[in-house]
Design a protein around this motif. Structure first.
Motif, mmCIF file in Angstrom:
data_model
loop_
_atom_site.group_PDB
_atom_site.id
_atom_site.type_symbol
_atom_site.label_atom_id
_atom_site.label_comp_id
_atom_site.label_asym_id
_atom_site.label_seq_id
_atom_site.Cartn_x
_atom_site.Cartn_y
_atom_site.Cartn_z
ATOM 1 N N ILE A 164 0.828 -1.205 0.000
ATOM 2 C CA ILE A 164 0.000 0.000 0.000
ATOM 3 C C ILE A 164 0.865 1.259 0.000
ATOM 4 N N ASN A 165 2.079 1.168 0.524
ATOM 5 C CA ASN A 165 2.955 2.323 0.566
ATOM 6 C C ASN A 165 3.676 2.593 -0.752
ATOM 7 N N THR A 166 3.454 1.733 -1.753
ATOM 8 C CA THR A 166 3.951 2.061 -3.096
ATOM 9 C C THR A 166 3.030 3.069 -3.778
ATOM 10 N N ILE A 167 1.845 3.313 -3.205
ATOM 11 C CA ILE A 167 0.885 4.263 -3.760
ATOM 12 C C ILE A 167 1.185 5.635 -3.184
ATOM 13 N N GLU A 168 1.468 6.594 -4.048
ATOM 14 C CA GLU A 168 1.965 7.896 -3.605
ATOM 15 C C GLU A 168 0.915 8.734 -2.892
ATOM 16 N N TRP A 169 -0.303 8.771 -3.439
ATOM 17 C CA TRP A 169 -1.303 9.689 -2.924
ATOM 18 C C TRP A 169 -2.187 9.026 -1.867
ATOM 19 N N GLU A 170 -2.365 9.743 -0.742
ATOM 20 C CA GLU A 170 -3.159 9.219 0.368
ATOM 21 C C GLU A 170 -4.592 8.931 -0.067
ATOM 22 N N ARG A 171 -5.174 9.790 -0.883
ATOM 23 C CA ARG A 171 -6.566 9.590 -1.304
ATOM 24 C C ARG A 171 -6.707 8.361 -2.200
ATOM 25 N N ARG A 172 -5.627 7.985 -2.892
ATOM 26 C CA ARG A 172 -5.651 6.767 -3.694
ATOM 27 C C ARG A 172 -5.538 5.541 -2.785
ATOM 28 N N ARG A 173 -4.717 5.639 -1.749
ATOM 29 C CA ARG A 173 -4.608 4.538 -0.787
ATOM 30 C C ARG A 173 -5.958 4.254 -0.131
ATOM 31 N N ALA A 174 -6.717 5.307 0.083
ATOM 32 C CA ALA A 174 -8.006 5.162 0.771
ATOM 33 C C ALA A 174 -8.978 4.284 -0.002
ATOM 34 N N THR A 175 -8.787 4.144 -1.311
ATOM 35 C CA THR A 175 -9.693 3.302 -2.100
ATOM 36 C C THR A 175 -9.511 1.822 -1.795
ATOM 37 N N LEU A 176 -8.473 1.470 -1.053
ATOM 38 C CA LEU A 176 -8.200 0.068 -0.716
ATOM 39 C C LEU A 176 -8.636 -0.290 0.709
ATOM 40 N N ILE A 177 -9.210 0.656 1.430
ATOM 41 C CA ILE A 177 -9.560 0.430 2.835
ATOM 42 C C ILE A 177 -11.043 0.115 2.977
ATOM 43 N N ALA A 178 -11.352 -1.058 3.508
ATOM 44 C CA ALA A 178 -12.730 -1.443 3.814
ATOM 45 C C ALA A 178 -13.107 -0.900 5.182
ATOM 46 N N GLN A 179 -14.288 -0.313 5.273
ATOM 47 C CA GLN A 179 -14.736 0.322 6.510
ATOM 48 C C GLN A 179 -15.531 -0.663 7.367
ATOM 49 N N ARG A 180 -15.154 -0.747 8.623
ATOM 50 C CA ARG A 180 -15.774 -1.708 9.543
ATOM 51 C C ARG A 180 -17.035 -1.153 10.195
ATOM 52 N N SER A 181 -18.038 -2.026 10.325
ATOM 53 C CA SER A 181 -19.267 -1.724 11.045
ATOM 54 C C SER A 181 -19.553 -2.870 11.996
ATOM 55 N N ASP A 182 -19.930 -2.556 13.229
ATOM 56 C CA ASP A 182 -20.193 -3.587 14.240
ATOM 57 C C ASP A 182 -21.654 -3.618 14.654
ATOM 58 N N ASP A 183 -22.546 -3.304 13.731
ATOM 59 C CA ASP A 183 -23.968 -3.224 14.062
ATOM 60 C C ASP A 183 -24.647 -4.593 14.147
ATOM 61 N N GLY A 184 -24.118 -5.602 13.450
ATOM 62 C CA GLY A 184 -24.773 -6.906 13.400
ATOM 63 C C GLY A 184 -24.139 -7.941 14.304
ATOM 64 N N ASP A 185 -24.447 -9.209 14.028
ATOM 65 C CA ASP A 185 -23.912 -10.316 14.827
ATOM 66 C C ASP A 185 -22.417 -10.481 14.613
ATOM 67 N N VAL A 186 -21.943 -10.209 13.405
ATOM 68 C CA VAL A 186 -20.509 -10.269 13.104
ATOM 69 C C VAL A 186 -20.101 -8.946 12.477
ATOM 70 N N PRO A 187 -18.836 -8.549 12.606
ATOM 71 C CA PRO A 187 -18.379 -7.312 11.976
ATOM 72 C C PRO A 187 -18.549 -7.381 10.456
ATOM 73 N N VAL A 188 -18.951 -6.277 9.857
ATOM 74 C CA VAL A 188 -19.092 -6.177 8.414
ATOM 75 C C VAL A 188 -18.115 -5.131 7.896
ATOM 76 N N TYR A 189 -17.368 -5.502 6.875
ATOM 77 C CA TYR A 189 -16.449 -4.573 6.224
ATOM 78 C C TYR A 189 -17.018 -4.209 4.853
ATOM 79 N N ARG A 190 -17.215 -2.912 4.637
ATOM 80 C CA ARG A 190 -17.772 -2.418 3.381
ATOM 81 C C ARG A 190 -16.644 -2.029 2.435
#
Length: 206
Positions: A164-190
């Motif tokens: 991930i650190n081969t990607i120069e721009w922070e906003r481009r790196r962000a496209t590879l990050i799944a966002q976690r939610s803990d609302d259900g029985d198991v964590p969900v990553y979007r």
């Protein structure tokens, strides 16, 4: 006498579709051909680690969902070991580490259940942050697209990941990050995948 091949032209390529589902995931397309289909069980019922759900949608350049996508996932187990003969570390019994899913024909949503992978050893002895490798195939794509899914709650590990650190721009790196939610029985990553346009997902040439 050996046949000369230097005059031959490259065979034209074609996109995957519209029958990719019938060939690679016939059950989801309504064709009950096999008792069990290859790739639906990624981690196995006895895999160690935290059970998670990964969900997303594939979006085209106009912002519309793509509804005929096939995705393949490949990941390490909770100890960071891949189910591979050359893996560094003990391969977990019953852990497949590979899966195949398709998008919902109506909504374009896709998802799968698995366990959260651990940090895995990469090239030159560098430790990689927990991630899932994804390969995306759809109508209109000549060559399958390779990307990675990293986890939002692994910020410290992500900060030192050699890929991930081969990607120069922070906003481009962000496209590879799944966002976690803990609302259900198991964590969900979007993890939404954008094929073109603003916020296009980073794809790797491998």
């Amino acid at each position: 006498m050996p046949q000369r091949l230097d005059y031959l032209k490259e065979t034209p390529s074609q996109t995957a579709g519209p029958y990719v589902h019938i060939g690679l995931a016939p059950g989801a397309a309504g064709f009950e051909i096999y008792k069990s289909e290859l790739g639906w069980d990624i981690a196995g019922p006895n895999a160690k680690g935290e059970r998670i759900r990964v969900e997303g949608i594939v979006i085209d350049g106009t912002g519309s969902p793509v509804k005929d996508v096939l995705l393949e996932a490949w990941q390490a187990n909770a100890a960071g070991v891949y189910a591979h003969p050359d893996a560094t570390g003990e391969v977990e019994d019953g852990f497949r580490g590979w899966g195949r899913v398709i998008t919902n024909f109506e909504t374009g949503e896709w998802g799968f259940d698995t366990i959260k992978p651990g940090p895995a050893m990469g090239r030159n002895g560098q430790v990689q942050a927990p991630h899932i490798n994804l390969w995306v195939v759809a109508r209109g794509i000549n060559v399958g697209l390779n990307t990675r899914l990293y986890f939002s709650d692994e910020a410290e590990a992500n900060a030192t990941d050699p890929v991930i650190n081969t990607i120069e721009w922070e906003r481009r790196r962000a496209t590879l990050i799944a966002q976690r939610s803990d609302d259900g029985d198991v964590p969900v990553y979007r993890f939404d995948i954008r094929l073109q346009g603003e916020g296009e997902t980073v794809f790797f040439d491998i």
